[in-house]
Scaffold this motif. Structure first.
Motif, PDB file in Angstrom:
ATOM      1  N   ILE A  99       0.814  -1.221   0.000  1.00  0.00           N
ATOM      2  CA  ILE A  99       0.000   0.000   0.000  1.00  0.00           C
ATOM      3  C   ILE A  99       0.842   1.263   0.000  1.00  0.00           C
ATOM      4  N   ASN A 100       1.948   1.254   0.746  1.00  0.00           N
ATOM      5  CA  ASN A 100       2.714   2.481   0.980  1.00  0.00           C
ATOM      6  C   ASN A 100       4.208   2.150   1.059  1.00  0.00           C
ATOM      7  N   PRO A 101       4.802   1.709  -0.059  1.00  0.00           N
ATOM      8  CA  PRO A 101       6.188   1.222  -0.024  1.00  0.00           C
ATOM      9  C   PRO A 101       7.225   2.281   0.293  1.00  0.00           C
ATOM     10  N   ASP A 102       6.862   3.566   0.168  1.00  0.00           N
ATOM     11  CA  ASP A 102       7.812   4.649   0.451  1.00  0.00           C
ATOM     12  C   ASP A 102       7.780   5.098   1.914  1.00  0.00           C
ATOM     13  N   CYS A 103       6.912   4.494   2.700  1.00  0.00           N
ATOM     14  CA  CYS A 103       6.807   4.850   4.123  1.00  0.00           C
ATOM     15  C   CYS A 103       8.137   4.593   4.833  1.00  0.00           C
ATOM     16  N   LEU A 104       8.463   5.466   5.785  1.00  0.00           N
ATOM     17  CA  LEU A 104       9.634   5.251   6.621  1.00  0.00           C
ATOM     18  C   LEU A 104       9.354   4.111   7.596  1.00  0.00           C
ATOM     19  N   VAL A 105      10.246   3.133   7.620  1.00  0.00           N
ATOM     20  CA  VAL A 105      10.188   2.057   8.605  1.00  0.00           C
ATOM     21  C   VAL A 105      11.355   2.261   9.557  1.00  0.00           C
ATOM     22  N   ARG A 106      11.023   2.571  10.801  1.00  0.00           N
ATOM     23  CA  ARG A 106      12.058   2.808  11.823  1.00  0.00           C
ATOM     24  C   ARG A 106      12.017   1.662  12.827  1.00  0.00           C
ATOM     25  N   ILE A 107      13.171   1.097  13.101  1.00  0.00           N
ATOM     26  CA  ILE A 107      13.241  -0.095  13.939  1.00  0.00           C
ATOM     27  C   ILE A 107      14.204   0.119  15.085  1.00  0.00           C
ATOM     28  N   THR A 108      13.741  -0.095  16.305  1.00  0.00           N
ATOM     29  CA  THR A 108      14.631  -0.157  17.465  1.00  0.00           C
ATOM     30  C   THR A 108      14.786  -1.626  17.831  1.00  0.00           C
ATOM     31  N   THR A 109      16.014  -2.125  17.762  1.00  0.00           N
ATOM     32  CA  THR A 109      16.244  -3.558  17.878  1.00  0.00           C
ATOM     33  C   THR A 109      17.461  -3.874  18.731  1.00  0.00           C
ATOM     34  N   ASN A 110      17.471  -5.070  19.299  1.00  0.00           N
ATOM     35  CA  ASN A 110      18.676  -5.544  19.978  1.00  0.00           C
ATOM     36  C   ASN A 110      19.622  -6.262  19.013  1.00  0.00           C
ATOM     37  N   ALA A 111      19.198  -6.355  17.746  1.00  0.00           N
ATOM     38  CA  ALA A 111      20.030  -6.914  16.670  1.00  0.00           C
ATOM     39  C   ALA A 111      20.468  -8.347  16.940  1.00  0.00           C
ATOM     40  N   SER A 112      19.634  -9.101  17.632  1.00  0.00           N
ATOM     41  CA  SER A 112      20.009 -10.471  17.981  1.00  0.00           C
ATOM     42  C   SER A 112      19.640 -11.491  16.911  1.00  0.00           C
ATOM     43  N   ASN A 113      18.717 -11.123  16.000  1.00  0.00           N
ATOM     44  CA  ASN A 113      18.254 -12.082  14.998  1.00  0.00           C
ATOM     45  C   ASN A 113      18.078 -11.395  13.648  1.00  0.00           C
ATOM     46  N   LEU A 114      18.999 -11.641  12.729  1.00  0.00           N
ATOM     47  CA  LEU A 114      18.944 -11.049  11.394  1.00  0.00           C
ATOM     48  C   LEU A 114      18.796 -12.123  10.330  1.00  0.00           C
ATOM     49  N   THR A 115      18.155 -13.218  10.675  1.00  0.00           N
ATOM     50  CA  THR A 115      18.071 -14.348   9.745  1.00  0.00           C
ATOM     51  C   THR A 115      16.643 -14.793   9.479  1.00  0.00           C
ATOM     52  N   ASN A 116      15.638 -14.014   9.882  1.00  0.00           N
ATOM     53  CA  ASN A 116      14.271 -14.488   9.742  1.00  0.00           C
ATOM     54  C   ASN A 116      13.496 -13.733   8.657  1.00  0.00           C
ATOM     55  N   LYS A 117      12.213 -14.086   8.470  1.00  0.00           N
ATOM     56  CA  LYS A 117      11.395 -13.510   7.410  1.00  0.00           C
ATOM     57  C   LYS A 117      11.116 -12.025   7.622  1.00  0.00           C
TER      58      LYS A 117
END
Length: 364
Positions: free
Chosen positions: A179-197
């Motif tokens: 619907i809105n592919p140009d939307c800003l996606v902001r993520i606060t993460t512990n960066a523990s898992n970068l291998t999932n869907k």
């Protein structure tokens, strides 16, 4: 008028169904268990907040932004949202019109960070045998409302819990991309898992801002972000820096980082993160972790004063921490030791070994 778009445009929903204007607001507008989302957003509590802002008075709900702006007017969430919404024509006399979305579907998280709680960490909830998440039925109409308004959303903020582990975020991102592919996606993460869907779905967006949470290294990282592993974190941070341009660091300044925060920031900088993308925020709760519990604040202030470069975000943050230490506070060092000992007993840890200077700083 104290302009802030969020009482007219934002929603932040916590895992227990609590609804606020934003994550840093101190007063809930309502709870999905008892009211539909639209009734909450245009209800009496939000109306009171809007009225206060309209008459140039800080509402109690906005105390955090008020306090931050007394130190640095450009460092608050309000300032960030004003910049984000600078091209949006907001009707400050009208009803709620969604442009900023922060949905924390559950408290799913693989860490139990020392300053967190069961509300935002399933690891904490298991440790304390507490049930937090609202029944899923309360989120159904919220989902319908949010998805129906995705075309107008400026930012989707993914936090948690750990957002890369919260399964509902995958469906949200898939719908948003359509619907809105140009939307800003902001993520606060512990960066523990970068291998999932979820991580792979984020790669479909061009406008992504990463905010990685870290404020210590080595054994101190593993104590604060229990049961995280420093070597895994460092490897994943390097992966993010390789795959993305917009990676920032969010550091927390509190009792356990009071005399190491500079070295941690500079080490993160050495890994390739620009100092203008490293921000330090002061932690005031739980109270036993407030840095102002330290007896000799002059010593800690002197430590902060050793970093004299204030032209960067990191440098300004360090200066803000120094100013924070001057604010009135009722010290309770005995409660610090008692509270940390309780954590250590549950987790088979020892804060006196991991933070060898702490007892001296507390003078207990």
């Amino acid at each position: 008028m104290i302009k802030c778009p969020l009482p007219w445009t934002g929603i932040a929903v916590e895992p227990d169904g609590m609804v606020k204007n934003c994550a840093v607001s101190s007063i809930p507008l309502g709870n999905l268990k008892f009211q539909p989302i639209k009734d909450i957003l245009d209800g009496y509590t939000n109306q009171d907040i809007r009225t206060s802002l309209t008459y140039d008075a800080w509402p109690t709900a906005c105390n955090q932004c008020k306090s931050v702006e007394q130190i640095d007017p450009l460092f608050s969430n309000r300032a960030y949202q004003l910049e984000l919404h600078q091209d949006v024509n907001i009707d400050y006399a009208g009803k709620h019109s969604l442009t900023q979305l922060d949905l924390r579907w559950s408290n799913t998280c693989n860490y139990a960070c020392v300053y967190c709680s069961p509300t935002l960490s399933s690891q904490w909830a298991r440790e304390l045998s507490q049930q937090v998440n609202a029944d899923r039925e309360h989120f159904v109409k919220l989902k319908e409302y949010a998805f129906a308004n995705l075309s107008n959303v400026k930012e989707v903020y993914l936090a948690g819990g750990e957002p890369l582990l919260i399964k509902e975020n995958l469906e949200l991102l898939e719908e948003l991309h359509q619907i809105n592919p140009d939307c800003l996606v902001r993520i606060t993460t512990n960066a523990s898992n970068l291998t999932n869907k979820i991580y792979e779905q984020i790669k479909q967006f061009k406008n992504v801002k990463w905010e990685v949470s870290v404020e210590a290294t080595g054994a101190q990282f593993e104590y604060i972000r229990y049961p995280g592993v420093w070597s895994e974190f460092e490897r994943n941070l390097k992966q993010l820096l390789t795959e993305w341009d917009n990676v920032g660091i969010t550091m927390n300044y509190f009792l356990l980082t009071a005399d190491t925060i500079i070295e941690t920031g500079l080490y993160i900088n050495s890994l390739g993160v620009d100092l203008n993308k490293i921000a330090v925020h002061t932690v005031t709760g739980p109270k036993f972790l407030d840095a102002r519990n330290i007896k000799d604040l002059d010593k800690i202030t002197a430590y902060l004063n050793t970093y004299t470069e204030t032209a960067t975000t990191f440098g300004q943050s360090i200066q803000n921490c120094r100013d924070f230490l001057t604010k009135p506070f009722d010290k309770d060092p005995a409660n610090v030791v008692y509270s940390l000992n309780n954590i250590d007993q549950r987790r088979t840890l020892n804060f006196t070994t991991t933070f060898p200077n702490l007892n001296k700083l507390l003078d207990v």
